[in-house]
Design an enzyme around this catalytic site. Structure first.
Site, PDB file in Angstrom:
ATOM      1  N   THR A  78      33.739 -15.381   8.459  1.00 22.86           N
ATOM      2  CA  THR A  78      34.730 -14.656   7.684  1.00 22.86           C
ATOM      3  C   THR A  78      36.119 -15.052   8.158  1.00 22.86           C
ATOM      4  OG1 THR A  78      35.322 -12.475   6.806  1.00 22.86           O
ATOM      5  CG2 THR A  78      34.879 -12.616   9.177  1.00 22.86           C
ATOM      6  N   PHE A 198      34.714  -3.734  11.550  1.00 25.63           N
ATOM      7  CA  PHE A 198      34.977  -3.910  10.122  1.00 25.63           C
ATOM      8  C   PHE A 198      36.350  -4.526   9.899  1.00 25.63           C
ATOM      9  CE2 PHE A 198      36.493   0.329  11.290  1.00 25.63           C
ATOM     10  CZ  PHE A 198      37.780   0.326  10.785  1.00 25.63           C
ATOM     11  N   CYS A 215      30.922 -14.862   4.467  1.00 27.05           N
ATOM     12  CA  CYS A 215      29.676 -14.158   4.798  1.00 27.05           C
ATOM     13  C   CYS A 215      28.452 -14.897   4.299  1.00 27.05           C
ATOM     14  CB  CYS A 215      29.697 -12.722   4.243  1.00 27.05           C
ATOM     15  SG  CYS A 215      31.096 -11.746   4.838  1.00 27.05           S
TER      16      CYS A 215
END
Length: 275
Positions: A78, A198, A215
């Protein structure tokens, strides 16, 4: 769980380099394991950086050789950077840890946060994180003039969206009315204490995601609060709302260890003897 404290490591011009934040995580993790501190959530922004979880394939990394930091969390590759609110909840959880339940709690807090700004998000079966759901496949516009039944991302194992321009760029998923991820989650549990966490896209430049396969998902894209709302929104606006929902969800959680289901013992066959 115990009362949750928040630590702001740096935002904007004081954004924290990834390696520095990772080392800070390790220090806080060790202190939490030793019960020297309470549960802690580090909140920050990073300068632009790609990070790759343990399951990342070479075919998902930047083609131009842009450096990638390989990390010990789950998940795949990511991007982190300006306009993205990153949180690292370092929590002591009952063992054996129910990892799925922990991820669901983080998703709940993020979904509630987005809802407070008027953005309805959801989960996608088999894909962690918080998502904007796209239109049904049959109602989406055709890509490159082709029917979606022939979408090469789904039909060709060697198709590479990184080489095929804006029609397949993850940052344009909203224009294609596809599913798009608004917040990513990738965690690690060590000694019963969580690490990593997160990343909520508030108002980043999502074209950074176009250089990778975010991802590892080739048939969906990325989104941001600003993009979905059609207006500017800042980290400062979102931060207190997210903290409130994280506190509500995590402090009120009924934490339970993961239930271990053992295979039922097979019936024993009586032994016989001959004389």
């Amino acid at each position: 769980m115990s009362e949750l404290r928040f630590v702001h490591l740096g935002f904007g011009d004081e954004a924290v380099e990834y390696q520095e934040a990772w080392q800070k995580q390790r220090e806080v993790h060790a202190a939490r394991f030793a019960d020297e501190i309470e549960d802690t959530c580090l909140l920050l922004e990073h300068p632009p950086v790609y990070t790759a979880g343990r399951r990342t394939h070479d075919s998902e990394r930047p083609l131009d050789g842009t450096p990638v930091v390989d990390v010990d969390r789950g998940g795949k590759i990511t991007w982190h950077g300006p306009g993205q609110l990153v949180g690292y909840p370092i929590l002591k959880l009952p063992r054996p840890v129910d990892v799925v339940a922990h991820v669901r709690r983080l998703e709940d807090a993020l979904i509630r946060t987005c809802a407070e700004f008027g953005v309805e998000t959801s989960r996608v079966e088999g894909r962690s994180g918080v998502w904007m759901l796209g239109d049904p496949v049959e109602e989406r516009p055709a890509i490159g003039g082709l029917a979606l039944d022939f979408d090469p991302r789904l039909q060709d194992d060697e198709f590479d969206p990184r080489l095929n321009g804006p029609e397949y760029a993850p940052s344009n998923a909203g224009q294609r009315r596809e599913d798009r991820k608004l917040a990513a989650i990738g965690i690690r549990i060590a000694k019963g204490v969580s690490m990593h966490g997160f990343a909520l896209n508030v108002n980043p430049d999502n074209t950074w995601f176009d250089r990778i396969v975010p991802c590892g998902i080739r048939d969906a894209g990325v989104a941001s609060l600003a993009g979905e709302l059609g207006r500017d929104i800042t980290i400062a606006e979102v931060l207190p709302v997210l903290e409130r929902h994280l506190r509500e969800v995590l402090e009120q959680a009924d934490l339970k260890p993961r239930e271990i289901v053992r295979e039922a013992e097979k019936p024993r066959i009586p032994q016989t003897a001959t004389v």
